[in-house]
Design a protein around this motif. Structure first.
Motif: not given
Ligand code: GDP
Length: 303
Positions: A111-115, A121, A148, A255-256, A258, A281, A284
């Motif tokens: 969770n939270g990694v940006g899946k 995207k 989401q 991801t992230k 940046d 990534g 956002e």
């Molecule tokens: P999931 O739980 O793995 O599905 O994660 P989310 O897609 O909900 O992403 C968690 C948070 O990370 C969100 O606030 C996104 O906007 C942010 N996020 C995802 N990818 C990136 C990225 O490449 N760069 C930045 N800065 N934030 C990102």
């Protein structure tokens, strides 16, 4: 360019430190290599990989009789790019697509990694290319995950298959695969829940999802992409090792990138896990996703 902006932090951190090292050195001596190793480790390259780079650079500098700053800096850039490429020799780093019928990408990660964001995207990318895109809300566990993904579907303008929270994710995926086949979708992107807390359950769940996919589309899933958060550094590496034990990962979405000043994690993943980084990534927004190019990445760090 967004790639440029996305690497700004790493350029100011990792890149600037290496540049400072180069600006201040008088001789390429043991102190220089000590400082280089320290900088690489601080940048999340990892201990083993840092030593590896430093050793090879030592040989290279000797071999080329490099004394000038520009020669040494060229050798460093080459070493970093080569390290990435050599760790995956003979491997195909591009994303794989079906020769015929729907392509299926399965996304895994905690969770939270940006899946979900990455799926949004990519949906945007393929939609722009004129492809018919379907999303499957297979993370039925995390509260809000389904909504989401549905929101991304609305934003990008693609269809989403979903069921209520706590439904069997394999049932969601089944509906999605059947729909993708019957209605001639080009690509199906499947979200999943990544509960590493219970590895046995996660393994069973992912196996079941994969079986459901393969039964309908024998050569699918075409990719199993593990999303890792670059800002978590060595933790991301640990997660990747655990996921490799649970399922056959075919590539990494980092991801992230940046959000970190320590972009060296890319090299650690490549060298220690032997997994290709296929996507990065860089923010956002919808278009903040790039195919990973090691040359562009390393040069982007040091300019
Ligand atoms: P999931 O739980 O793995 O599905 O994660 P989310 O897609 O909900 O992403 C968690 C948070 O990370 C969100 O606030 C996104 O906007 C942010 N996020 C995802 N990818 C990136 C990225 O490449 N760069 C930045 N800065 N934030 C990102």
């Amino acid at each position: 360019e967004r790639y440029d902006k996305g690497l700004a932090k790493s350029r100011k951190g990792f890149g600037a430190k290496i540049n400072a090292l180069l600006a201040n050195f008088r001789h390429v001596d043991e102190d220089f290599f000590d400082d280089l190793e320290e900088t690489l480790i601080e940048a999340d390259v990892g201990y083993e990989t840092a030593m590896n780079i430093s050793d090879e650079l030592r040989d290279e500098v000797k071999l080329r009789n490099a004394k000038k700053k520009s020669d040494v800096s060229d050798a460093i850039i080459e070493r970093l790019v080569n390290l990435y490429e050599e760790s995956g020799k003979g491997e195909d780093n591009a994303l794989h697509f079906a020769k015929q019928g729907p392509t299926v990408f399965l996304f895994v990660g905690v969770n939270g990694v940006g899946k979900t964001t990455t799926i949004g995207k990519l949906a945007h990318r393929y939609k722009e290319e004129g492809k018919k895109v379907l999303l499957a809300a297979g993370d039925t566990f995390r509260a809000g995950a389904i909504e989401q993904l549905a929101e991304w579907g609305r934003r990008v303008g693609v269809d989403v298959v979903k069921k209520p929270e706590q439904s069997d994710p394999a049932a969601v995926v089944y509906d999605a695969v059947v729909k993708a086949k019957q209605e001639n979708y080009d690509i199906l992107l499947v979200d999943t829940a990544g509960r590493l807390q219970n590895k046995v359950n996660l393994m069973k769940e992912l196996d079941k999802i994969k079986r459901v996919i393969t039964r309908e589309i024998p050569d699918a899933p075409h990719e199993v992409l593990l999303a890792l958060d670059a800002t978590t550094g060595q933790n991301a590496l640990t997660q990747a090792k655990q996921f490799k034990e649970v399922t056959d990962v075919t590539g990494i979405v980092l991801t992230k990138l940046d959000g970190t000043a320590r972009g060296g994690i890319v090299l650690a993943i490549r060298n220690e896990l032997k997994l290709p980084v296929k996507l990065v990534g860089l923010g956002e927004q919808m278009d903040d996703l790039r195919d990973f190019d090691p040359q562009e990445f390393v040069i982007g760090l040091f300019k």
